[in-house]
Design a protein around this motif. Structure first.
Motif, PDB file in Angstrom:
ATOM      1  N   PHE A  59      13.082   0.854  -9.121  1.00 16.14           N
ATOM      2  CA  PHE A  59      11.912   0.324  -9.534  1.00 16.14           C
ATOM      3  C   PHE A  59      10.803  -0.099  -8.743  1.00 16.14           C
ATOM      4  O   PHE A  59       9.724  -0.190  -9.258  1.00 16.14           O
ATOM      5  N   PHE A  60      11.109  -0.252  -7.396  1.00 16.54           N
ATOM      6  CA  PHE A  60      10.038  -0.792  -6.555  1.00 16.54           C
ATOM      7  C   PHE A  60       9.809   0.300  -5.293  1.00 16.54           C
ATOM      8  O   PHE A  60       8.569   0.139  -4.871  1.00 16.54           O
ATOM      9  N   LEU A  61      10.534   0.749  -4.898  1.00 17.43           N
ATOM     10  CA  LEU A  61      10.522   1.798  -3.489  1.00 17.43           C
ATOM     11  C   LEU A  61      10.258   3.104  -3.782  1.00 17.43           C
ATOM     12  O   LEU A  61       9.992   3.669  -2.656  1.00 17.43           O
ATOM     13  N   SER A  62      10.447   3.603  -4.821  1.00 13.78           N
ATOM     14  CA  SER A  62      10.321   5.035  -5.114  1.00 13.78           C
ATOM     15  C   SER A  62       8.936   5.601  -4.804  1.00 13.78           C
ATOM     16  O   SER A  62       7.938   5.005  -5.629  1.00 13.78           O
ATOM     17  N   PRO A  63       8.669   6.582  -3.897  1.00 16.63           N
ATOM     18  CA  PRO A  63       7.543   7.226  -3.687  1.00 16.63           C
ATOM     19  C   PRO A  63       7.256   8.424  -4.546  1.00 16.63           C
ATOM     20  O   PRO A  63       6.337   9.177  -4.573  1.00 16.63           O
ATOM     21  N   PHE A  64       8.228   8.665  -5.476  1.00 15.70           N
ATOM     22  CA  PHE A  64       8.151   9.972  -6.216  1.00 15.70           C
ATOM     23  C   PHE A  64       7.501   9.641  -7.541  1.00 15.70           C
ATOM     24  O   PHE A  64       7.869   8.632  -8.112  1.00 15.70           O
ATOM     25  N   SER A  65       6.677  10.375  -8.023  1.00 14.44           N
ATOM     26  CA  SER A  65       6.087  10.274  -9.492  1.00 14.44           C
ATOM     27  C   SER A  65       7.204  11.055 -10.564  1.00 14.44           C
ATOM     28  O   SER A  65       6.960  10.659 -11.728  1.00 14.44           O
ATOM     29  N   ASN A  66       8.042  11.640 -10.143  1.00 19.70           N
ATOM     30  CA  ASN A  66       8.822  12.487 -11.040  1.00 19.70           C
ATOM     31  C   ASN A  66      10.113  11.585 -11.187  1.00 19.70           C
ATOM     32  O   ASN A  66      10.768  11.369 -10.309  1.00 19.70           O
TER      33      ASN A  66
END
Length: 95
Positions: A59-66
């Motif tokens: 929810f907060f740290l994901s750098p991926f748009s996929n």
């Protein structure tokens, strides 16, 4: 790794891991048949090593748009946390 409080026999990693996935099922010592239950702080340790890191990343740290990549990495984090948790939890003899 956790030991029996009565006879000091070690519990196997697999026995502790299985206990997690069977709703924190009590562990019975192979040597003396003493039953041990997981402590409340240990259930919090399990959750903090599995669910919280996975959700934080997702929810907060994901750098991926996929979304699929994010879900895959979050699942990987969950698995790693669940594999490490048996080394940190404690069980107490149930009366």
């Amino acid at each position: 790794m956790q030991k029996c409080e009565k006879c000091n026999a070690h519990f196997s990693w697999g026995k502790i891991y299985e206990s997690f996935w069977l709703n924190y099922k009590p562990i019975k010592c192979n040597e003396c048949d003493t039953t041990h239950k997981i402590t409340m702080p240990s259930t919090l340790i399990f959750v903090s090593f599995t669910i919280l890191p996975m959700l934080s990343f997702g929810f907060f740290l994901s750098p991926f748009s996929n979304g699929l990549v994010t879900l895959g990495i979050a699942t990987f984090i969950f698995i790693i946390g669940s594999l490490l948790a048996p080394f940190l939890v404690t069980y107490k003899e149930s009366l």
